[in-house]
Design an enzyme around this catalytic site. Structure first.
Site, PDB file in Angstrom:
ATOM      1  NE  ARG A  14      -5.827  -1.199  -1.625  1.00 30.88           N
ATOM      2  CZ  ARG A  14      -4.847  -1.855  -1.007  1.00 30.88           C
ATOM      3  NH1 ARG A  14      -4.977  -3.156  -0.771  1.00 30.88           N
ATOM      4  NH2 ARG A  14      -3.758  -1.227  -0.615  1.00 30.88           N
ATOM      5  CG  ASP A  42      -2.281   0.858  -3.108  1.00 26.08           C
ATOM      6  OD1 ASP A  42      -1.109   1.283  -3.032  1.00 26.08           O
ATOM      7  OD2 ASP A  42      -3.178   1.200  -2.308  1.00 26.08           O
ATOM      8  CG  HIS A  65      -9.956   0.899   1.162  1.00 27.95           C
ATOM      9  ND1 HIS A  65      -8.941   1.817   1.142  1.00 27.95           N
ATOM     10  CD2 HIS A  65     -11.089   1.614   1.433  1.00 27.95           C
ATOM     11  CE1 HIS A  65      -9.408   3.023   1.378  1.00 27.95           C
ATOM     12  NE2 HIS A  65     -10.724   2.922   1.568  1.00 27.95           N
ATOM     13  CG  HIS A  98      -1.872   4.076   3.792  1.00 26.52           C
ATOM     14  ND1 HIS A  98      -2.258   4.882   4.844  1.00 26.52           N
ATOM     15  CD2 HIS A  98      -2.682   4.421   2.740  1.00 26.52           C
ATOM     16  CE1 HIS A  98      -3.249   5.677   4.451  1.00 26.52           C
ATOM     17  NE2 HIS A  98      -3.512   5.424   3.186  1.00 26.52           N
ATOM     18  CB  CYS A 148      -5.910   2.568  -1.755  1.00 26.13           C
ATOM     19  SG  CYS A 148      -6.743   3.795  -0.747  1.00 26.13           S
ATOM     20  CG  ASP A 179      -2.011   1.012   1.179  1.00 32.42           C
ATOM     21  OD1 ASP A 179      -2.060   1.770   0.190  1.00 32.42           O
ATOM     22  OD2 ASP A 179      -2.832   1.057   2.100  1.00 32.42           O
ATOM     23  CG  ASP A 180       0.012   4.698  -0.111  1.00 39.21           C
ATOM     24  OD1 ASP A 180      -0.769   4.337  -1.007  1.00 39.21           O
ATOM     25  OD2 ASP A 180      -0.306   5.476   0.815  1.00 39.21           O
ATOM     26  CE  LYS A 198      -6.269   0.265   1.837  1.00 39.36           C
ATOM     27  NZ  LYS A 198      -5.415   1.434   1.551  1.00 39.36           N
TER      28      LYS A 198
END
Length: 488
Positions: free
Chosen positions: A115, A311, A181, A259, A111, A69-70, A179
């Protein structure tokens, strides 16, 4: 006189504010996302057809999709042009013994839509989830979604088909750790979308309440101590592998880090030259090493397809690899991300390809590997990467489309990138809010100028026109059939 005018102005302003809040509240409580019954039936028919085909799982690979993530393009060796301060030996080993794509892109620069694109093989507007979503009972969800009168979806539509559902129907044992989301209530939870097992958080780690679920029940109440998040996740992933036994498995390992906010175990703090950001990545890499060791010990490593990516580009920290932009925009720094594919049984090690690809290609790739048909009632925007992974060859007629939300901002071929006339955000450090400065359309030669620094539209007018036409064609296509439904 002035006092009376001021009083009248305040009265009007308050009246308008109350009206907006009332209208927004009505919209909030009356809005209900509805799923398409016709497309739900098409989905059921397709998955039942996959079940009847009976994929040959004896030769099929186990599959692990690791999504950071990030994480930035230059944060790990697979993307960095030179060794950086962060040590990720296990990821580096996967890259050295697998295929690295240096021109791979996330489906979106944020994000939630990214996804959705990875899991469905469809651009986020097609998949019905083009915007970041928030906990459904949060103030952010109220103000950002309902106060604007938006009818945007607040969860992945149930009629969408995910990679997990396809693999589950084909006979895989499916699990997700990390995650999600894509929605916080049925019918859009992980267990609703093809995962036999789920352990993780329904949202980003900066959203409240941040709690961990085991399947449909809270396992660790909020607030979760994020210092132990990586440890909990790797324990859950190893437990899933053990639970799978001899059955073919698919594991979607979607970590919440790096993240913001960042956390690591106390004994990890200060151990990386990359600061806390590096501490976090190195701790995750340690967990990936444990996964690889478990696969090797069970004799399954050679026939396991391990894919690693991110992502979107980096947020406040992280290395975009010398590219322009970061998370949240459609310059390369926001969407070009690391990509590693490791599968010793089918992919030669030590390979590198500059062929461009996108996260929407993941589902079509798995379909080709398993010789399964794509659904015939919807458009898949991705295409199989298998020829690229096994031969490194680029598709000559390929275009990538860069969406942020429901707006198309850019399109590119293997060498050139066209960016339509749009605002480019500007602010100085002392300004609390950036503003968009209008710019004309731009053409970048990514071969000569990977940093997107110079508009070369005057030098290549024919290429400008060709990509402009593709941009307009895509806009018209999406306007006519945004969700990409196909009549049968």
């Amino acid at each position: 006189m002035i006092g009376q005018l001021l009083k009248s102005f305040v009265t009007v302003a308050l009246t308008l504010l109350i009206a907006v809040i009332g209208w927004g509240a009505y919209h909030y409580f009356s809005f209900e996302q509805r799923d398409d019954e016709t497309r739900l039936k098409g989905k059921r028919d397709y998955l039942e057809h996959i079940e009847t085909l009976g994929a040959n799982l004896n030769d099929a690979p186990d599959i692990i999709f690791i999504l950071y993530d990030d994480m930035g393009y230059g944060d790990i060796g697979a993307g960095a042009t030179r060794p950086g301060p962060i040590a990720t030996p296990h990821l580096d080993a996967l890259a050295e013994n697998g295929m690295v794509l240096s021109d791979f892109h996330s489906p979106a620069p944020t994000c939630t839509p990214s996804r959705a694109g990875y899991l469905t093989g469809r651009l986020p507007p097609r998949a019905g989830l083009p915007h970041v979503i928030f906990p459904s009972d949060s103030r952010k969800a109220f103000f950002l979604h309902t106060m604007t009168g938006s009818d945007s979806n607040i969860r992945l539509p149930a009629e969408e088909i995910t990679l997990a559902e396809v693999l589950q129907a084909a006979g895989y044992h499916t699990g997700m750790v990390g995650k999600w989301h894509l929605g916080d209530h049925s019918p859009s939870l992980p267990n609703d979308f093809g995962f036999d097992y789920y352990y993780g958080a329904l949202y980003s780690n900066d959203m409240a309440p941040f709690e961990l679920y085991r399947n449909r029940k809270i396992d660790v109440p909020a607030p979760v101590d994020q210092r132990y998040l990586s440890e909990r996740y790797i324990d859950a992933a190893l437990g899933f592998l053990e639970q799978a036994g001899a059955q073919r498995f698919f594991l979607y390992f979607a970590h919440n880090f790096p993240h913001d906010p960042l956390s690591a175990r106390n004994e990890r703090l200060g151990s990386s030259d990359g600061g806390l950001y590096g501490d976090v990545l190195e701790e995750i890499d340690e967990g990936i090493g444990a996964l690889i060791a478990a696969l090797r010990q069970s004799g399954r490593l050679d026939n396991t397809l391990i894919i690693v990516s991110s992502d979107n580009g980096p947020w406040y920290q992280g290395n975009a690899g010398g590219q322009r932009g970061r998370k949240g925009n459609t310059f390369e720094g926001g969407m070009r991300v690391p990509f590693i594919a490791h599968w010793p049984a089918a992919i030669d090690g030590g390979e590198h390809s500059t062929a461009m690809a996108m996260g929407t290609d993941l589902l079509p790739t798995v379909l080709e590997i398993l010789a399964l048909p794509a659904p015939n009632d919807r458009v898949l925007d991705g295409r199989s990467m298998l020829p690229v992974l096994q031969q490194g060859t680029a598709a000559p007629d390929r275009y990538l489309h860069y969406y942020d939300g429901e707006t198309l901002f850019a399109v590119r071929d293997q060498r050139f990138k066209y960016r339509a006339a749009a605002g480019v955000h500007y602010a100085t450090d002392q300004m609390p809010v950036a503003f968009a400065v209008s710019q004309k359309e731009w053409l970048f030669d990514l071969q000569a100028d990977p940093g997107e620094s110079y508009d070369v539209s005057a030098r290549y007018p024919e290429k400008l026109e060709k990509l402009r036409q593709e941009f307009q064609r895509k806009q018209a296509e999406m306007a006519a059939n945004k969700r990409g439904w196909v009549s049968r």
